[in-house]
Design an enzyme around this catalytic site. Sequence first.
Site, PDB file in Angstrom:
ATOM      1  N   ASP A  28       0.803  -1.215   0.000  1.00 49.77           N
ATOM      2  CA  ASP A  28       0.000   0.000   0.000  1.00 49.77           C
ATOM      3  C   ASP A  28       0.842   1.274   0.000  1.00 49.77           C
ATOM      4  O   ASP A  28       0.362   2.349   0.321  1.00 49.77           O
ATOM      5  CB  ASP A  28      -0.926   0.009   1.221  1.00 49.77           C
ATOM      6  CG  ASP A  28      -0.154  -0.062   2.537  1.00 49.77           C
ATOM      7  OD1 ASP A  28       1.090  -0.223   2.505  1.00 49.77           O
ATOM      8  OD2 ASP A  28      -0.792   0.047   3.608  1.00 49.77           O
TER       9      ASP A  28
ATOM     10  N   CYS B  29       5.153  -0.439   2.425  1.00 55.89           N
ATOM     11  CA  CYS B  29       5.720  -1.775   2.620  1.00 55.89           C
ATOM     12  C   CYS B  29       7.089  -1.750   3.288  1.00 55.89           C
ATOM     13  O   CYS B  29       7.387  -2.630   4.106  1.00 55.89           O
ATOM     14  CB  CYS B  29       5.765  -2.534   1.300  1.00 55.89           C
ATOM     15  SG  CYS B  29       6.863  -1.840   0.040  1.00 55.89           S
TER      16      CYS B  29
ATOM     17  N   HIS C 201       8.935  -3.477  -3.927  1.00 57.10           N
ATOM     18  CA  HIS C 201       8.251  -4.040  -2.757  1.00 57.10           C
ATOM     19  C   HIS C 201       9.241  -4.697  -1.801  1.00 57.10           C
ATOM     20  O   HIS C 201      10.187  -5.364  -2.218  1.00 57.10           O
ATOM     21  CB  HIS C 201       7.213  -5.080  -3.185  1.00 57.10           C
ATOM     22  CG  HIS C 201       6.321  -5.524  -2.067  1.00 57.10           C
ATOM     23  ND1 HIS C 201       5.378  -4.695  -1.488  1.00 57.10           N
ATOM     24  CD2 HIS C 201       6.238  -6.698  -1.393  1.00 57.10           C
ATOM     25  CE1 HIS C 201       4.745  -5.341  -0.523  1.00 57.10           C
ATOM     26  NE2 HIS C 201       5.263  -6.560  -0.440  1.00 57.10           N
TER      27      HIS C 201
END
Length: 226
Positions: free
Chosen positions: A94, A97, A203
């Site tokens: 979101d 991370c 990520h």
Amino acid sequence: MSNGAQYLGESSSSTSHSNQQDTGDDRMIAIVLSEEYSQLDEAVGMRLSNLAPIPHVPRINSFIPNVSHANIEDQRLLHRLKIYGLCEVKVSGDGNCQFRALSDQMYRTPEHHKYVRKEIVKQLKDHPSLYECYVPMKYKQYYKKMAKSGEWGDHVTLQAAADKFGAKICLLTSFKDTCFLEITPQGKAPKHELWLSFWSEVHYNSLYTVQDPQIKRKPRKKHWLF
């Protein structure tokens, strides 16, 4: 007093009370987190002890991979995790991370990411001489942007996290030529090791050995914190 003036007075009072409450909550969070802070058993580090980390250079986010590139790197990271017997505790993608993954490593739950972000931004704000040379924009603009929930963390915030928390941050990456990155605190020996996986520049997840009971845990909920 007119209705408008009354409303403004009530709004000002409400805002002041809210700010005081936020400050009190932050202080309580800090106390709780300091009590919960526990050191990793370094099992991940033992498995990756034969890897030589490359030098870390703090930098902001600049490259977003296309789908094809991301899929290739995803498979490469999964292969590396399998080779070394490691497993990810996956956190929400979101925009928070990096902070969620750091929270999971330090406090065994990703849910303290707001506190982690706040402490990192404070480090950036209080020590500009350590970081501003890596930021190609107005520095104040940069750390104010980083204070916003959902703003992606970068390698500058990782360095600030290492400095703030006195931790060596180790990244198992999906990069073809860079399997392992290591970020150490500036000017002091690390007290902790935090292990993250880093996929395709976009990520972060929290990293454990497959046998580690942490990967099977259920997050501890403290609804009064957030």
